[in-house]
Design an enzyme around this catalytic site. Structure first.
Site, PDB file in Angstrom:
ATOM      1  N   LEU A  59       2.702  39.387  -2.108  1.00  0.00           N
ATOM      2  CA  LEU A  59       4.168  39.384  -2.012  1.00  0.00           C
ATOM      3  C   LEU A  59       4.612  38.251  -1.105  1.00  0.00           C
ATOM      4  O   LEU A  59       3.962  37.942  -0.092  1.00  0.00           O
ATOM      5  CB  LEU A  59       4.673  40.720  -1.471  1.00  0.00           C
ATOM      6  CG  LEU A  59       4.292  41.964  -2.282  1.00  0.00           C
ATOM      7  CD1 LEU A  59       5.092  43.169  -1.800  1.00  0.00           C
ATOM      8  CD2 LEU A  59       4.484  41.773  -3.781  1.00  0.00           C
TER       9      LEU A  59
ATOM     10  N   GLY B 242      -0.804  41.628  -2.879  1.00  0.00           N
ATOM     11  CA  GLY B 242      -0.152  41.610  -4.187  1.00  0.00           C
ATOM     12  C   GLY B 242      -0.957  40.881  -5.258  1.00  0.00           C
ATOM     13  O   GLY B 242      -0.852  41.197  -6.442  1.00  0.00           O
TER      14      GLY B 242
END
Ligand SMILES: CCCC/C=C/CC(=O)SCCNC(=O)CCNC(=O)[C@H](O)C(C)(C)COP(=O)(O)OP(=O)(O)OC[C@H]1O[C@@H](n2cnc3c(N)ncnc32)[C@H](O)[C@@H]1OP(=O)(O)O
Length: 305
Positions: A111, A156
């Site tokens: 992320l 992520g």
């Protein structure tokens, strides 16, 4: 934009979803008969941050993340990935997608921390919806998804890889993979924890999630986080061989089996998406969490090499 998993998209994508995609068609200006993206394989379609190289003959598209320097999952990259996957999935020419990186040495840094720091609740809401959407789109894809992990794959990045059906990792000791959220002072949402448990089992997840473990290739293979570790120059060819193995199975039987294996995990999120967003927003807005993230980001910026 109405997507299969029902999420609402960022306002700019809702207004002009395809405006996020820059058509990089080469060679052909018309889609091939019977499909929108393949033809003789010379057609490229994608966007600024997602390059799609379709091969209609094999029914496989190679999708490359291109958000330098580290493919951090910005709102734009998340949005473009979902749209690109949807586009390929809706084109019956294709049965499989290989996800890989166009950036050297990094599959994805996870992320985008600048999306999680110093923004307002409306932004966090929009961002988290996009994270949920990408996970649902990949985890429940009817296509075969193979991750060709040609670089570092933390957080992520690992989440995208885990949503694939198969993972091939380049054998480079710097290419760590895992969920390291706790080291940033944050926790993994339940649906990603479930994905981890489904992949490496409960005890290994309990340990790795709490410690924020990032595994080098040999350990990632041992714990079952990846399926193959191969020399770096063989990652894509091995991913293509794996793809051929998966595509040898009749689609309907494979897809029904995939749904049977994954539905319960996805349904847990689908039942409580709004609550999950609210939890995320209230968590990320806490002063202490903002402080932890800022300290982590600052350390990243100072650490060079
Ligand atoms: C309830 C909340 C649940 C939220 C779940 C979160 C999951 C996540 O994904 S959180 C993100 C966690 N990610 C990481 O911890 C990875 C951090 N990055 C790295 O470890 C390294 O960058 C790398 C191993 C991926 C690559 O190393 P390399 O030496 O090639 O590059 P760097 O010099 O470190 O970075 C270049 C440049 O990029 C910036 N950057 C790196 N990662 C991120 C990121 N995730 N978000 C935003 N920006 C990132 C880094 O600061 C450098 O920027 P500058 O050039 O401006 O200094």
């Amino acid at each position: 934009m109405a997507l299969a998993s029902g999420v609402r998209f960022p306002a700019r994508a809702l207004l002009r979803p395809w405006s996020l995609l820059r058509d990089t068609t080469l060679g052909r200006s018309e889609p091939a008969a019977g499909g929108g993206g393949g033809g003789d394989g010379a057609r490229l379609f994608g966007s600024q941050r997602v390059l799609v190289e379709p091969d209609a003959a094999s029914g496989v598209a190679v999708m490359k993340f291109r958000n330098p320097p580290v493919n951090s999952l910005s709102l734009e990259l998340l949005t473009e990935l979902v749209i690109s996957l949807e586009k390929v999935e809706n084109d019956k020419t294709f049965r499989g997608v290989i996800l890989t990186s166009a950036c050297p040495r990094v599959f994805s840094a996870g992320l985008d921390l600048t999306e999680l720091c110093g923004r307002n609740p409306a932004h966090y809401t929009e961002y988290w919806k996009a994270v949920q959407e990408l996970w649902l789109r990949t985890y429940l894809s009817s296509l075969v998804l193979v991750a060709a992990i040609n670089g570092a794959c933390p957080a992520g990045g690992c989440i995208i890889a885990l949503a694939c059906d198969c993972r091939v990792l380049a054998d480079n000791p710097k290419y760590h993979i895992g969920l390291n959220e706790t080291l940033l002072g944050i926790t993994t949402p339940f649906w990603l924890k479930d994905t981890y448990v489904n992949t490496i089992g409960h005890r290994a997840s309990e340990q790795a999630l709490q410690l924020g473990s990032l595994f080098p290739p040999s350990e990632a293979l041992q714990v079952g986080l990846v399926d193959q570790v191969v020399p770096e120059d063989q990652v894509l060819s091995t991913a293509l061989s794996e793809m051929a193995r998966w595509l040898a199975v009749p689609d309907h039987a494979r897809q029904l089996t995939k749904t049977m294996m994954r539905k319960a995990t996805a349904d847990r999120l689908l039942r409580q998406r709004d609550a999950d967003i609210q939890n995320f927003v209230s968590f990320i807005c806490r002063d202490s969490i903002q402080k932890s993230l800022q300290v982590y980001l600052e350390k990243l910026r100072q650490r060079k090499g």
